[in-house]
Design a protein around this motif. Structure first.
Motif, short mmCIF file in Angstrom:
data_model
loop_
_atom_site.label_atom_id
_atom_site.label_comp_id
_atom_site.label_asym_id
_atom_site.label_seq_id
_atom_site.Cartn_x
_atom_site.Cartn_y
_atom_site.Cartn_z
N UNK A 2 0.85 -1.19 0.00
CA UNK A 2 0.00 0.00 0.00
C UNK A 2 0.89 1.24 0.00
N UNK A 3 0.87 1.99 -1.09
CA UNK A 3 1.71 3.18 -1.22
C UNK A 3 0.95 4.46 -0.88
N UNK A 4 -0.25 4.33 -0.36
CA UNK A 4 -1.06 5.51 -0.11
C UNK A 4 -0.45 6.45 0.92
N UNK A 5 0.38 5.93 1.81
CA UNK A 5 1.01 6.78 2.83
C UNK A 5 2.22 7.53 2.27
N UNK A 6 2.67 7.14 1.09
CA UNK A 6 3.85 7.77 0.50
C UNK A 6 3.43 8.75 -0.59
N UNK A 7 4.14 9.86 -0.66
CA UNK A 7 3.85 10.85 -1.70
C UNK A 7 5.15 11.51 -2.13
N UNK A 8 5.10 12.11 -3.30
CA UNK A 8 6.22 12.91 -3.78
C UNK A 8 7.53 12.15 -3.86
N UNK A 9 8.58 12.80 -3.38
CA UNK A 9 9.93 12.25 -3.46
C UNK A 9 10.07 10.95 -2.69
N UNK A 10 9.36 10.83 -1.57
CA UNK A 10 9.43 9.61 -0.77
C UNK A 10 8.87 8.42 -1.56
N UNK A 11 7.78 8.63 -2.24
CA UNK A 11 7.17 7.58 -3.07
C UNK A 11 8.11 7.20 -4.22
N UNK A 12 8.68 8.22 -4.88
CA UNK A 12 9.60 7.97 -6.00
C UNK A 12 10.83 7.20 -5.54
N UNK A 13 11.36 7.55 -4.38
CA UNK A 13 12.53 6.84 -3.85
C UNK A 13 12.18 5.38 -3.55
N UNK A 14 11.01 5.15 -2.97
CA UNK A 14 10.57 3.78 -2.69
C UNK A 14 10.45 2.99 -3.99
N UNK A 15 9.83 3.59 -4.99
CA UNK A 15 9.65 2.89 -6.27
C UNK A 15 11.00 2.63 -6.94
N UNK A 16 11.94 3.57 -6.82
CA UNK A 16 13.27 3.33 -7.38
C UNK A 16 13.95 2.15 -6.68
N UNK A 17 13.97 2.15 -5.37
CA UNK A 17 14.68 1.11 -4.61
C UNK A 17 14.06 -0.26 -4.86
N UNK A 18 12.75 -0.36 -4.83
CA UNK A 18 12.14 -1.67 -5.06
C UNK A 18 12.31 -2.11 -6.52
N UNK A 19 12.23 -1.15 -7.44
CA UNK A 19 12.46 -1.48 -8.85
C UNK A 19 13.90 -1.90 -9.09
N UNK A 20 14.83 -1.22 -8.43
CA UNK A 20 16.25 -1.55 -8.59
C UNK A 20 16.54 -2.94 -8.04
N UNK A 21 15.92 -3.29 -6.92
CA UNK A 21 16.10 -4.63 -6.37
C UNK A 21 15.64 -5.70 -7.36
N UNK A 22 14.52 -5.47 -8.00
CA UNK A 22 14.02 -6.41 -9.01
C UNK A 22 14.95 -6.45 -10.22
N UNK A 23 15.45 -5.27 -10.64
CA UNK A 23 16.37 -5.24 -11.78
C UNK A 23 17.65 -6.01 -11.48
#
Length: 126
Positions: A2-23
């Motif tokens: 659930x990403x609803x608690x995250x917004x802006x730069x915090x959300x983007x950082x989370x998406x980068x880190x989780x995406x990078x882990x998958x990559x």
């Protein structure tokens, strides 16, 4: 998650880190399968995420990555902290001189110094 608690730069950082882990997992699979084209695409996806999600790239690095790929590299991405650092560029050994020539002609022309360092894959440190 659930990403609803995250917004802006915090959300983007989370998406980068989780995406990078998958990559990284996909990159390991690509290397084990000797699929350099797939590995290169993952490098480019990583660079795009660093550029657009974390915003740690800069126009010079983006241009370097773009020219490397247009010159025949399989993939490229910024390395280090970004903000003008350097890039790791992956190409086949038999294409090294073509990629090097493209970088020199289209990116490094007029710059003094030797900015290209060749490296080859090897076993990791024990």
């Amino acid at each position: 998650p659930d990403l609803s608690a995250l917004a802006g730069a915090e959300r983007e950082a989370f998406l980068h880190v989780t995406g990078e882990a998958a990559r990284v997992e996909h990159a390991v699979d690509a290397l084990r399968a000797a699929d350099l084209a797939r590995f290169g695409r993952l490098m480019c996806e990583s660079h795009a995420s660093l550029r657009y999600r974390l915003k740690v790239s800069c126009p010079a690095l983006d241009r370097l990555v773009e020219i490397a790929c247009q010159s025949g590299a399989e993939g490229a991405r910024l390395t280090g902290a970004g903000f003008g650092g350097c890039a790791v560029i992956c190409c086949r050994k038999d294409n090294l001189e073509t990629v090097r020539r493209g970088l020199i002609e289209r990116y490094y022309t007029g710059k003094s110094g030797d900015y290209i360092i060749d490296a080859a894959p090897a076993a990791g440190a024990l």
